[in-house]
Design an enzyme around this catalytic site. Structure first.
Site, PDB file in Angstrom:
ATOM      1  N   ARG B  13      49.840  50.904  27.556  1.00 19.26           N
ATOM      2  CA  ARG B  13      48.863  51.897  28.047  1.00 19.26           C
ATOM      3  C   ARG B  13      49.265  53.321  27.656  1.00 19.26           C
ATOM      4  O   ARG B  13      48.423  54.189  27.454  1.00 19.26           O
ATOM      5  CB  ARG B  13      48.661  51.774  29.555  1.00 19.26           C
ATOM      6  CG  ARG B  13      49.941  51.865  30.360  1.00 19.26           C
ATOM      7  CD  ARG B  13      49.708  51.495  31.814  1.00 19.26           C
ATOM      8  NE  ARG B  13      50.964  51.221  32.497  1.00 19.26           N
ATOM      9  CZ  ARG B  13      51.261  51.683  33.709  1.00 19.26           C
ATOM     10  NH1 ARG B  13      50.417  52.436  34.359  1.00 19.26           N
ATOM     11  NH2 ARG B  13      52.404  51.372  34.272  1.00 19.26           N
ATOM     12  N   SER B  40      47.168  55.729  36.019  1.00 16.48           N
ATOM     13  CA  SER B  40      47.463  54.363  35.574  1.00 16.48           C
ATOM     14  C   SER B  40      47.056  54.140  34.128  1.00 16.48           C
ATOM     15  O   SER B  40      47.683  53.390  33.406  1.00 16.48           O
ATOM     16  CB  SER B  40      46.732  53.346  36.452  1.00 16.48           C
ATOM     17  OG  SER B  40      47.170  53.434  37.774  1.00 16.48           O
ATOM     18  N   GLU B  61      32.337  51.897  38.809  1.00 15.25           N
ATOM     19  CA  GLU B  61      32.471  51.475  37.405  1.00 15.25           C
ATOM     20  C   GLU B  61      31.115  51.233  36.733  1.00 15.25           C
ATOM     21  O   GLU B  61      30.952  51.489  35.543  1.00 15.25           O
ATOM     22  CB  GLU B  61      33.334  50.214  37.310  1.00 15.25           C
ATOM     23  CG  GLU B  61      34.792  50.403  37.716  1.00 15.25           C
ATOM     24  CD  GLU B  61      35.013  50.315  39.220  1.00 15.25           C
ATOM     25  OE1 GLU B  61      34.051  50.038  39.966  1.00 15.25           O
ATOM     26  OE2 GLU B  61      36.159  50.527  39.661  1.00 15.25           O
ATOM     27  N   PHE B  86      38.101  45.453  36.251  1.00 12.93           N
ATOM     28  CA  PHE B  86      37.008  46.365  36.599  1.00 12.93           C
ATOM     29  C   PHE B  86      36.279  46.865  35.347  1.00 12.93           C
ATOM     30  O   PHE B  86      35.178  47.405  35.439  1.00 12.93           O
ATOM     31  CB  PHE B  86      37.537  47.545  37.417  1.00 12.93           C
ATOM     32  CG  PHE B  86      38.479  47.114  38.510  1.00 12.93           C
ATOM     33  CD1 PHE B  86      38.197  46.000  39.283  1.00 12.93           C
ATOM     34  CD2 PHE B  86      39.660  47.794  38.738  1.00 12.93           C
ATOM     35  CE1 PHE B  86      39.074  45.564  40.269  1.00 12.93           C
ATOM     36  CE2 PHE B  86      40.534  47.373  39.726  1.00 12.93           C
ATOM     37  CZ  PHE B  86      40.241  46.258  40.492  1.00 12.93           C
ATOM     38  N   HIS B 112      46.187  47.118  32.306  1.00 11.99           N
ATOM     39  CA  HIS B 112      46.641  46.158  33.316  1.00 11.99           C
ATOM     40  C   HIS B 112      46.008  44.786  33.107  1.00 11.99           C
ATOM     41  O   HIS B 112      45.706  44.075  34.064  1.00 11.99           O
ATOM     42  CB  HIS B 112      46.347  46.678  34.722  1.00 11.99           C
ATOM     43  CG  HIS B 112      47.159  47.891  35.094  1.00 11.99           C
ATOM     44  ND1 HIS B 112      47.177  49.016  34.340  1.00 11.99           N
ATOM     45  CD2 HIS B 112      47.977  48.129  36.141  1.00 11.99           C
ATOM     46  CE1 HIS B 112      47.968  49.931  34.903  1.00 11.99           C
ATOM     47  NE2 HIS B 112      48.477  49.409  35.996  1.00 11.99           N
ATOM     48  N   ASP B 120      50.329  43.220  42.142  1.00 11.16           N
ATOM     49  CA  ASP B 120      49.012  43.362  42.770  1.00 11.16           C
ATOM     50  C   ASP B 120      48.313  42.014  42.969  1.00 11.16           C
ATOM     51  O   ASP B 120      47.413  41.887  43.794  1.00 11.16           O
ATOM     52  CB  ASP B 120      48.099  44.271  41.930  1.00 11.16           C
ATOM     53  CG  ASP B 120      48.391  45.736  42.176  1.00 11.16           C
ATOM     54  OD1 ASP B 120      49.134  46.043  43.133  1.00 11.16           O
ATOM     55  OD2 ASP B 120      47.884  46.581  41.413  1.00 11.16           O
ATOM     56  N   ARG B 170      50.195  46.744  31.488  1.00  7.92           N
ATOM     57  CA  ARG B 170      50.907  47.633  32.395  1.00  7.92           C
ATOM     58  C   ARG B 170      52.412  47.733  32.112  1.00  7.92           C
ATOM     59  O   ARG B 170      52.956  48.824  32.102  1.00  7.92           O
ATOM     60  CB  ARG B 170      50.697  47.143  33.832  1.00  7.92           C
ATOM     61  CG  ARG B 170      51.554  47.882  34.823  1.00  7.92           C
ATOM     62  CD  ARG B 170      51.355  47.371  36.248  1.00  7.92           C
ATOM     63  NE  ARG B 170      52.259  48.055  37.143  1.00  7.92           N
ATOM     64  CZ  ARG B 170      53.147  47.437  37.923  1.00  7.92           C
ATOM     65  NH1 ARG B 170      53.232  46.132  37.938  1.00  7.92           N
ATOM     66  NH2 ARG B 170      53.942  48.139  38.705  1.00  7.92           N
TER      67      ARG B 170
END
Lengths: 281, 317
Positions: B13, B40, B61, B86, B112, B120, B170
């Site tokens: 990322r 993030s 979104e 998302f 991610h 998570d 991530r």
């Protein structure tokens, strides 16, 4: 300036086109199309007045329009054709194989005047806001218009868009809600009430206007007034009171004609009520 | 055998974030949108330097995808950023109608992705996104393997006209792609030559494939390794040339087997050159909380599973 009388004459022809298109395709959505006709005619012929020969997807330095409730495509296609984007004869191909005039508007088919696919409801207002922001970034001072259905406001994405437009001050857009209070399953109040729509829109931070969507003079006045309210830090939305099926007595205010085409006999009865003003395609 | 050197582990990322900033400096039509995950997604530097071209849309979104589609009308090149789940599942119909069917120049950038999102858990671990995105006509699907390649991919998709899905992750992972390696959309990268088996990997599992290759070499097995950074359009030719030489293939990806890279390769081979094939992928199950490396092991996506898959496929050949 095109007079209200001239616009009403054009609208009569557009309504004829709508009836003939959905009858010819044996499918389509006459009710909402007839209800939004006067608005679309006024918008193209008297307010936006784009150059149909210079259509570009970017719409730079011209007013642009997005139809979010794509199922009223017959009304939009007819207005685009009658305005000069393509030959009215092409309306004959509506909903047929190999046509540019898809049941719901598409971009991939290269339909002049269409910049975004719509039909899956709830998406158009976000797109229109994006296009409005692009205009601002480009220093383009023209206006973005968007029509959304009232039943469509049951889709949550609209409320994300409404929140965004006001919070970020997107003030070069005029949205219009086609408030005919009917949807496929019945009256909007019974299917899922929007509650106090005006209060909701106001509390989301938009300047809310209202107008009668079948009074040409009032449509022109309110759109002119709406334009004067732009560039003042908040977006503008008009609750347009319309009647589904307007112009055809047996479709008038009747949700049963939302997505049902008239048969030949019904089409004939409908056409007898609508003056042919520009020549049928 | 080429000795691939880890130039220093980094998250993919961050490669995206660095490239986005670079793009912003080069082209004023580059705009970025983020749904409350700016840090993030490593979009902060772009947001800070180009506040007028950065749009924080909040946790909304669907609206973000619509705004991005609208921004292309007027010539902007929007990059949207949020987690892979998302970016895809949450907004599938928005992408389908307003981006793919409308053929808009939107770059959907998803961080991610995969199971290595880690702690998570399953709600955030997207293992279906490649499948959803590759099914959409007009959509290009890209899944780079490390920091340098993610950076190069980000720069490349800005030049490509049309909808793109860019998938990255991530955790910090080995960074071994040469920083100056050209990124050509749709062109596979041959990392290792061998005659016994073809390993075709994408994303984080490319490094695992290289690790497996070293172990296999110790067992006398020479594996050819192809890095597929573009899942759609798939580099059919590179795959066929290699498989015709080796006669068997193992795919490796941090994604569900249904709909993933292996599925695309299998479709190609079944139609054009059927050979024994094994797939290292998630087997129709959701993930769970845990450390990335623990999860890769538990869900069968680690180096030992790759070695085993190669041995299995060679026995079948």
């Amino acid at each position: 300036m095109v007079s209200s009388t001239d616009l009403t004459k054009i609208a009569s022809q557009v309504r004829r086109d709508i009836i003939r298109m959905v009858n010819g395709a044996s499918s389509g959505h006459p009710g909402g199309s007839l209800g939004a006709t006067d608005f679309l005619v006024a918008l193209y012929f008297a307010v936006m007045k784009p150059d149909p020969n210079k259509f570009s997807l970017d719409g730079t330095d011209e007013d642009i329009f997005f139809l979010s409730n794509g199922h009223i495509s017959p009304a939009w296609y007819s207005v685009l054709a009658r305005y000069g984007y393509f030959q009215p004869a092409e309306l004959e191909t509506f909903r047929k194989l190999d046509s540019r005039l898809q049941g719901h508007p598409s971009v991939m088919d290269g339909t002049p005047g269409v910049r975004m696919a719509s039909g899956s409801l709830g998406q158009g207002l976000s797109v229109a806001l994006g296009a409005a922001i692009a205009k601002k970034l480009n220093g383009d001072t023209r206006t973005v218009y968007c029509l959304v259905g009232d039943g469509e406001l049951q889709e949550g994405q609209n409320w994300e868009a409404l929140m965004y437009g006001a919070a970020k001050g997107v003030d070069n857009i005029i949205a219009t809600v086609d408030f005919n209070q009917k949807q496929i399953d019945g009256p909007l109040e019974e299917v899922l009430s929007l509650g106090d729509l005006r209060a909701k829109l106001e509390s989301f931070g938009w300047l809310v206007l209202e107008m009668n969507g079948h009074d040409m003079a009032e449509i022109l006045d309110q759109l002119t007034f709406a334009k004067q309210q732009l560039n003042q830090g908040r977006p503008v939305i008009i609750i347009m009171h319309t009647i589904m099926g307007f112009g055809v007595d047996f479709m008038h205010d009747n949700h049963e004609w939302h997505g049902v085409p008239p048969n030949d006999e019904e089409a004939e009865r409908a056409l007898a009520q609508l003056e042919e003003t520009m020549g049928d395609y | 055998m080429i000795d691939f050197t880890n130039l220093g582990s980094k998250d993919t990322r961050s490669g995206f974030g660095e490239a986005l900033l670079e793009l912003g400096r080069k082209d004023e039509n580059i705009v970025a949108l983020c749904a409350d995950l700016t840090g993030s997604l490593k979009m902060n530097a772009f947001a800070k330097e180009f506040p007028e071209r950065f749009f924080e849309v909040g946790i909304a979104e669907a609206n973000m995808i619509g705004l991005a589609a609208g921004l292309t009308i007027g010539g902007k090149i929007p990059f949207t950023g949020t987690f892979a789940n998302f970016s895809t599942a949450r907004v599938y119909d928005q992408i389908r109608q307003s981006v793919a069917y409308s053929n808009k120049n939107v770059k959907i950038c998803a961080s991610h992705a995969g199971i290595t999102l880690g702690e998570d858990g399953a709600t955030h671990q997207s293992l279906e996104d490649i499948g959803m995105m590759k099914m959409l006509p007009n959509m290009t699907v890209i899944s780079p393997c490390d920091f340098n390649q993610t950076k190069a991919a980000t720069l490349a998709i800005a030049r490509h006209i049309g909808p793109v899905y860019l998938r990255f992750g991530r955790p910090k992972v080995p960074n071994f792609t040469p920083p100056d390696q050209e990124f050509v959309i749709g062109k596979a990268v041959l990392l290792e030559e061998g005659n016994d088996v073809t390993i075709i990997a994408t994303g984080h599992l490319v490094w695992k494939a290289l690790e497996a290759t070293r172990i296999l070499a110790g067992k006398g097995i020479r594996a050819e390794v192809i890095n597929i950074h573009t899942i759609k359009p798939l580099d059919d030719e590179a795959i066929l040339v290699s498989v015709k030489k080796t006669g068997c293939v193992v795919s490796a990806e941090e994604h569900m087997r249904n709909g993933g890279l292996g599925d695309s390769i299998a479709q190609l081979l079944v139609r054009q050159f059927p050979v024994p094939m094994e797939m290292v992928a998630v087997d129709d199950t959701f993930g769970e909380s845990g450390k990335p490396e623990e999860l890769l092991t538990k869900y069968g996506l680690d180096t030992p599973e790759l070695v085993e898959a190669v041995q299995r496929v060679i026995r079948r050949n």
